[in-house]
Write an enzyme that holds these catalytic residues in place. Structure first.
Site, short mmCIF file in Angstrom:
data_model
loop_
_atom_site.label_atom_id
_atom_site.label_comp_id
_atom_site.label_asym_id
_atom_site.label_seq_id
_atom_site.Cartn_x
_atom_site.Cartn_y
_atom_site.Cartn_z
N GLU A 134 -53.90 46.36 -35.09
CA GLU A 134 -54.32 47.75 -34.87
C GLU A 134 -54.80 47.96 -33.44
O GLU A 134 -54.55 48.99 -32.84
CB GLU A 134 -55.47 48.10 -35.84
N ASP A 157 -57.52 42.40 -37.13
CA ASP A 157 -57.68 41.94 -35.74
C ASP A 157 -58.90 42.60 -35.10
O ASP A 157 -59.40 43.62 -35.59
CB ASP A 157 -56.42 42.24 -34.92
ZN LIG Z 1 -60.59 49.65 -35.64
#
Ligand SMILES: [Zn+2]
Length: 517
Positions: free
Chosen positions: A223, A156
């Site tokens: 994340e 992401d």
């Molecule tokens: Zn990162």
């Protein structure tokens, strides 16, 4: 002639000045005075020379040349590798905010793209899927007695602020190739890592390679919004299955020429720990009312004063183990004065501290930082609100616990009307991976091979990574990818030079090839 004065009389006599004058005039003639003066001078000189000698000796001990090792030549790559990174950038796997939904269609598309771009990986390495979009591939090693490695990255990216799109040199989701660099949101953070890991593995599979130890590839999908569905679930799976990797490597530190320019040599900042992430809600409740008849103090006044007092002082300056070792390793390459200061902290501590505190980035390496990030109160211009709140975010050094931070804040504010509530999701600083661990040594050794003249150093990460959750299964968690002074991540014009892209593929490839050594 008067008798010589003795100690007690000297102190007992109320008019000691008179005594002294009397003594000097009667006991000492000018030549004895001179002799005594000379003796004192010699004594002082001896002290000064001794101290100077010690300072210089310590400095000289710090002056040996920093060792270099022969680096290897980085092999060329296929054009398809660059195309793959461009394509990865064009798929908008964006993490907006914890509370906002993701565009699941883009994540599905990204999964399909990986399958197409890396056919051997998907044919030969069994894949587990966690919460729909996070992937764990396992590549069976020859020797089951060796603890496995986990190579991590996240798929992401953060959004691009609408207002900044026009300031990008190329459209942010174009993945354009320009000036020998690949441009776009995520090329550095962290699709560059996803793609270079997979390029390395696909190439090795093409050569029928099998690693000595089992290698896991772990790709999280959230994340940028705490990783609680991706990396956390994958780490929990390792725990449930009682698998303890010798090395877990994720994004984090990188190679830098810019951090210590006077060194004139690059450092490889190998992350061995990350700071804690602690948020707190401050709230003040006090009866409000009409703004035409304000009381002396309102909820907003009390909160504002608390925030001002909070920011007046920092938590104590503290040199953590990784930073102490970093300074130790680079000191021989610094200027004489810098070297002298670092070699003699007993004398220069306050000047060292002042120097590091001048810059807000280095300051954050030596302090737990505390800063208000959200302030909220009021609903209408003529109403004095009865509640005022603020969110305060702290990034804690290893060694400063949440309890320490709360007690420091309470002390600073010194006002019981301000209520402080910690967030349930708070994370303390991570454990620190030892520099004599096989994990650190492995990455240190590889850094020499991929970068000429490099000085590998342990490093403390100021931000957080997906690898945090893997501390529960491994004491070899490392945060490092070999880009050089990466530009634009989380900002404008994120770009990755092709030379870095090649070095990263080579790095992951060496890591797998030499996993048995
Ligand atoms: Zn990162």
């Amino acid at each position: 002639m008067q008798t010589q004065i003795v100690g007690p009389a000297f102190f007992l006599n109320p008019s000691w000045k008179e005594y002294l004058l009397d003594y000097v005039s009667s006991n000492l003639n000018s030549s004895t005075l001179l002799r005594m003066f000379k003796k004192i001078l010699w004594f002082l000189l001896l002290i000064v020379v001794g101290l100077a000698g010690m300072i210089i000796l310590n400095t000289v001990r710090f002056s040996h040349p920093i060792p270099t090792r022969q680096s290897l030549e980085i092999p060329p790559i296929n054009d398809s590798a660059i195309r793959h990174l461009s394509e990865a950038v064009r798929i908008k796997t964006i993490s907006y905010a914890d509370s906002l939904p993701i565009d699941t269609a883009e994540y599905i598309k990204f999964g399909k793209f990986l399958e197409k771009a890396y056919p051997l990986v998907h044919q030969k390495l069994p894949r587990k899927i966690f919460n729909q979009f996070s992937y764990l591939y396992s590549w069976q090693g020859k020797n089951q007695n060796l603890q496995p490695y986990i190579i991590m990255a996240h798929m992401d990216v953060v959004p691009v602020e609408e207002a900044t799109v026009a300031r990008w040199t190329v459209p942010p989701f174009s993945g354009a190739l320009k000036d020998s660099m690949i441009w776009g949101r995520g090329v550095v953070d962290d699709k560059g890592c996803v793609i270079t890991i997979l390029e390395a593995v696909e190439n090795l599979l093409r050569q029928q390679f099998q690693p000595e130890r089992t290698i896991y590839l772990s790709f999280g999908h959230d994340e940028e919004i705490s990783g609680s569905h991706g990396a956390k679930s994958i780490a929990d799976w390792f725990k449930e299955n009682n698998i303890h990797p010798a090395l877990v490597i994720d994004e984090g530190g990188e190679i830098s020429n810019e951090q210590f320019p006077t060194l004139r040599r690059p450092i490889a900042a190998i992350g061995v720990a990350e700071k804690g992430y602690l948020s707190f809600t401050f709230s003040v409740e006090k009866e409000g009312g009409h703004s035409s008849i304000p009381e002396q103090e309102t909820s907003i006044d009390i909160l504002s004063k608390a925030l001002v007092n909070l920011r007046k002082k920092q938590m104590p300056f503290h040199v953590t183990a990784p930073i102490a070792e970093l300074l130790n390793r680079i000191a021989p390459g610094l200027s004489f004065y810098q070297r002298m200061a670092l070699a003699n902290p007993w004398l220069f501590k306050s000047s060292i501290q002042r120097n590091f505190e001048k810059d807000h980035v280095t300051n954050s390496l030596f302090h737990t930082t505390i800063v208000p990030t959200i302030v909220n109160s009021g609903i209408k211009d003529n109403v004095i609100p009865s509640v005022a709140t603020a969110i305060v975010n702290a990034r804690s050094l290893p060694g400063d616990s949440e309890a320490n931070v709360i007690s420091f804040m309470k002390n600073q504010i010194n006002d019981a009307r301000v209520r402080i509530v910690p967030e349930k999701t708070n994370k303390e600083a991570s454990p620190t991976t030892a520099i004599n661990s096989p994990a650190f040594r492995k990455i240190e050794e590889l850094s020499y091979k991929i970068m000429p003249e490099v000085i590998p150093v342990p490093y403390l990460l100021l931000g957080g990574t997906d690898s945090y959750d893997f501390n529960q299964v491994s004491d070899g968690v490392i945060k490092f990818a070999p880009s050089i002074d990466a530009k634009g991540y989380h900002g404008i014009d994120e770009r990755l030079p092709i030379s870095d892209f090649r070095r990263m593929i080579f790095f992951y490839s060496l890591l797998v090839r030499e996993s048995g050594k």
